[in-house]
Design an enzyme around this catalytic site. Sequence first.
Site, PDB file in Angstrom:
ATOM      1  N   TYR A 164       0.879  -1.256   0.088  1.00  0.00           N
ATOM      2  CA  TYR A 164       0.087  -0.060  -0.056  1.00  0.00           C
ATOM      3  C   TYR A 164       0.790   1.272   0.054  1.00  0.00           C
ATOM      4  O   TYR A 164       0.668   2.309  -0.759  1.00  0.00           O
ATOM      5  CB  TYR A 164      -0.963  -0.228   1.473  1.00  0.00           C
ATOM      6  N   LYS A 168       0.877   4.217  -2.661  1.00  0.00           N
ATOM      7  CA  LYS A 168       0.378   5.480  -2.371  1.00  0.00           C
ATOM      8  C   LYS A 168       1.479   6.637  -2.692  1.00  0.00           C
ATOM      9  O   LYS A 168       1.153   7.573  -2.996  1.00  0.00           O
ATOM     10  CB  LYS A 168      -0.072   5.509  -0.836  1.00  0.00           C
TER      11      LYS A 168
HETATM   12  N1  LIG Z   1      -9.731   6.455   5.310  1.00  0.00           N
HETATM   13  C1  LIG Z   1      -8.543   6.633   5.699  1.00  0.00           C
HETATM   14  O1  LIG Z   1      -8.061   7.178   6.778  1.00  0.00           O
HETATM   15  C2  LIG Z   1      -7.563   6.957   4.481  1.00  0.00           C
HETATM   16  C3  LIG Z   1      -6.167   6.988   4.772  1.00  0.00           C
HETATM   17  C4  LIG Z   1      -5.178   7.327   3.658  1.00  0.00           C
HETATM   18  C5  LIG Z   1      -5.825   6.834   2.300  1.00  0.00           C
HETATM   19  N2  LIG Z   1      -6.971   6.454   2.171  1.00  0.00           N
HETATM   20  C6  LIG Z   1      -7.370   6.187   0.585  1.00  0.00           C
HETATM   21  O2  LIG Z   1      -8.705   6.866   0.665  1.00  0.00           O
HETATM   22  C7  LIG Z   1      -9.436   6.117  -0.438  1.00  0.00           C
HETATM   23  C8  LIG Z   1     -10.751   5.915   0.071  1.00  0.00           C
HETATM   24  O3  LIG Z   1     -10.698   4.975   1.064  1.00  0.00           O
HETATM   25  P1  LIG Z   1     -11.951   5.038   2.074  1.00  0.00           P
HETATM   26  O4  LIG Z   1     -11.135   5.088   3.500  1.00  0.00           O
HETATM   27  O5  LIG Z   1     -12.904   5.876   1.821  1.00  0.00           O
HETATM   28  O6  LIG Z   1     -12.432   3.384   2.011  1.00  0.00           O
HETATM   29  P2  LIG Z   1     -13.527   2.746   1.401  1.00  0.00           P
HETATM   30  O7  LIG Z   1     -13.284   1.092   1.456  1.00  0.00           O
HETATM   31  O8  LIG Z   1     -14.679   3.235   2.165  1.00  0.00           O
HETATM   32  O9  LIG Z   1     -13.706   3.185  -0.065  1.00  0.00           O
HETATM   33  C9  LIG Z   1     -12.935   2.747  -1.105  1.00  0.00           C
HETATM   34  C10 LIG Z   1     -14.015   2.617  -2.339  1.00  0.00           C
HETATM   35  O10 LIG Z   1     -13.394   2.161  -3.395  1.00  0.00           O
HETATM   36  C11 LIG Z   1     -14.041   1.165  -3.999  1.00  0.00           C
HETATM   37  N3  LIG Z   1     -13.403   0.194  -4.939  1.00  0.00           N
HETATM   38  C12 LIG Z   1     -12.159  -0.559  -4.490  1.00  0.00           C
HETATM   39  N4  LIG Z   1     -11.491  -1.111  -5.738  1.00  0.00           N
HETATM   40  C13 LIG Z   1     -12.593  -0.742  -6.691  1.00  0.00           C
HETATM   41  C14 LIG Z   1     -12.045  -0.822  -8.142  1.00  0.00           C
HETATM   42  N5  LIG Z   1     -11.337  -1.626  -8.534  1.00  0.00           N
HETATM   43  N6  LIG Z   1     -12.907   0.189  -8.947  1.00  0.00           N
HETATM   44  C15 LIG Z   1     -13.757   0.897  -8.469  1.00  0.00           C
HETATM   45  N7  LIG Z   1     -13.817   1.067  -7.038  1.00  0.00           N
HETATM   46  C16 LIG Z   1     -13.203   0.399  -6.176  1.00  0.00           C
HETATM   47  C17 LIG Z   1     -14.588   0.396  -2.874  1.00  0.00           C
HETATM   48  O11 LIG Z   1     -16.018  -0.399  -3.201  1.00  0.00           O
HETATM   49  C18 LIG Z   1     -14.976   1.440  -1.835  1.00  0.00           C
HETATM   50  O12 LIG Z   1     -16.234   1.886  -1.935  1.00  0.00           O
HETATM   51  C19 LIG Z   1      -8.433   5.129  -0.814  1.00  0.00           C
HETATM   52  O13 LIG Z   1      -7.671   5.214  -1.748  1.00  0.00           O
HETATM   53  C20 LIG Z   1      -7.690   4.957   0.523  1.00  0.00           C
HETATM   54  O14 LIG Z   1      -6.508   4.368   0.381  1.00  0.00           O
HETATM   55  C21 LIG Z   1      -7.992   6.423   3.223  1.00  0.00           C
END
Ligand SMILES: NC(=O)c1ccc[n+]([C@@H]2O[C@H](COP(=O)([O-])OP(=O)(O)OC[C@H]3O[C@@H](n4cnc5c(N)ncnc54)[C@H](O)[C@@H]3O)[C@@H](O)[C@H]2O)c1
Length: 303
Positions: A164, A168
């Site tokens: 990851y 990222k």
């Molecule tokens: N939540 C955090 O604290 C955090 C921290 C750092 C980075 N992020 C990043 O933020 C982004 C959103 O994450 P989140 O926390 O909302 O998680 P989440 O799991 O709620 O949302 C991610 C969404 O992406 C969709 N997804 C996954 N694979 C896919 C694909 N191949 N095609 C289309 N859609 C797809 C999933 O169905 C999901 O709805 C991600 O890229 C995650 O890595 C989140």
Amino acid sequence: MSDAVRFDDKVVIVTGAGGGLGRAHALLFARHGAKVVVNDLGGSTHGEGANASAADRVVAEIREAGGTAVANHDSVTDGEKIVQCALDQFGRVDVVVNNAGILRDKTFHKMEDTDWELVYKVHVEGAYKVTRAAWPHLREQGYGRVIFTSSTSGIYGNFGQSNYGMAKLGLYGLTRTLAIEGRKNNILVNAIAPTGGTRMTEGLIPPQVFEQLKPELVSPLVVYLGSEQCQETSGLFEVGGGWVGKVRWERSLGVGFDPREGFSPDDVAANWQRICDFEGAAHPADNVEALKEMMANLQKYTL
Ligand SMILES: NC(=O)c1ccc[n+]([C@@H]2O[C@H](COP(=O)([O-])OP(=O)(O)OC[C@H]3O[C@@H](n4cnc5c(N)ncnc54)[C@H](O)[C@@H]3O)[C@@H](O)[C@H]2O)c1
């Protein structure tokens, strides 16, 4: 251009917008007048399965609030289909928010090729495919905003997240180069490293903090970065819990050895403190600035 952030007649793609942060971004873009393509494959956090209802629910929410949105259920790895959906439904694309993501956490010695590859595929290849398909349209219209979703796990590293973290921080490398290539066509490209209470972080963040890290507290930055008002490009922003800050590279002034003589590992050891001393450090904004001290060293001894 009015002072208020508005997206009337603008089309925004938000990937992974069926839940979590992406849903909050999509709702806020729509509230500011954007026509939104709500993309989501609807699989699990581990990247398994698919379910159309995630994107459909968010589209229903947007429409109920009087906004305009369509659902798209393709994987980001089929990015051209998502962009085609924007073109078919709304005739253009102005903003791409690469947000879709999964986790396959494992310590490196237990990492399997499938965990490494799937994380790469969704985060890096997925963001590439969507952005690559949108790019000619953004260039042609002389306008575009692209936002990539990085992570503090990439910037600083995190136990059990080698796959990851690689993906990222890779996205930030992509951000920097696309910012350079996009500038002349008014395509501005930035990255965020968000923290939010979502299914991805549930169980990892203490419950009281989790509750307060609302996804809605990330989206205002994303919507600003997607706007005409935003003139920032190549930036990386940490955001969460109602706080936003900018990250930049810092490099020590370093130590110059005589390039005609070369230098030994013992010279490195003897100078280690100075090599790592950030007093008066440089903050190179680009490659040319980054090479300044090295070129000065060459000049000092040879030129
Ligand atoms: N939540 C955090 O604290 C955090 C921290 C750092 C980075 N992020 C990043 O933020 C982004 C959103 O994450 P989140 O926390 O909302 O998680 P989440 O799991 O709620 O949302 C991610 C969404 O992406 C969709 N997804 C996954 N694979 C896919 C694909 N191949 N095609 C289309 N859609 C797809 C999933 O169905 C999901 O709805 C991600 O890229 C995650 O890595 C989140």
